[in-house]
Design an enzyme around this catalytic site. Sequence first.
Site, short mmCIF file in Angstrom:
data_model
loop_
_atom_site.label_atom_id
_atom_site.label_comp_id
_atom_site.label_asym_id
_atom_site.label_seq_id
_atom_site.Cartn_x
_atom_site.Cartn_y
_atom_site.Cartn_z
N ALA A 60 -58.57 -11.45 0.98
CA ALA A 60 -57.44 -10.52 0.99
C ALA A 60 -56.25 -11.15 0.29
O ALA A 60 -56.13 -12.38 0.22
CB ALA A 60 -57.07 -10.13 2.42
N ASP A 61 -55.38 -10.30 -0.20
CA ASP A 61 -54.11 -10.75 -0.76
C ASP A 61 -53.08 -9.66 -0.49
O ASP A 61 -53.41 -8.47 -0.53
CB ASP A 61 -54.22 -11.01 -2.26
CG ASP A 61 -53.05 -11.84 -2.75
OD1 ASP A 61 -53.11 -13.07 -2.61
OD2 ASP A 61 -52.06 -11.25 -3.23
N THR A 62 -51.86 -10.07 -0.21
CA THR A 62 -50.79 -9.12 0.10
C THR A 62 -49.59 -9.42 -0.78
O THR A 62 -49.21 -10.58 -0.95
CB THR A 62 -50.39 -9.20 1.59
OG1 THR A 62 -51.54 -8.90 2.39
CG2 THR A 62 -49.28 -8.22 1.92
N GLY A 120 -54.68 -6.02 -0.85
CA GLY A 120 -55.98 -5.81 -1.48
C GLY A 120 -57.01 -6.60 -0.69
O GLY A 120 -56.73 -7.72 -0.27
#
EC number: 3.6.1.9
Length: 192
Positions: free
Chosen positions: A75-77, A112
């Site tokens: 995940a990435d924010t 994402g």
Amino acid sequence: MLNNLKNYHIILASQSPRRHQMLKELGLDFKIQTKDVEEVYPDHLKGEEIPVYLAKLKAEAFVLDLNEKELVITADTIVCVDDMVLGKPKDRADAVEMLKTLSGRSHQVISGVCLKSKHKEASFSTTTHVHFKELSLDEIDYYIDNYKPFDKAGAYGIQEWIGFVGIDGIEGSYFNVVGLPIQRLYQELSTF
């Protein structure tokens, strides 16, 4: 509850204690394993394309190591305000500038997520709109000095003091702002 995942050993590729806790609350058994990935994205990407690209990049680092029974979750924010992307602050001064930029305005928190096994991949993004009240410099200084938000996109954690006193509205997933759109992740895992 996610019976379709019984045959998988799940890997969460994240150092975030918030993500660890949320995945644990889903009732999943998983191990934590990360790989060094340079989190750089092409300039032409915008909004939700950025964290999805970065999540896929992180998942791709596992591709040679995954066996038939492993599933990696990455995940990435990011935080976006006026088409400007705010990542994690480089230092205290950067954190101050980020919070001053967010003060009295709305912004988007976009996560994402990528699910990857040896033979399958699924990715998605989730956007939450967040509105901050006008923050005083004293409030910003207090928060940064006491909570050290240097590991958080946009230099803040909604679940911390600044969220209690500064956020006067959100539209969308609260958990996405914490760092993982857990309800959407559950849906995606249930059909993986």
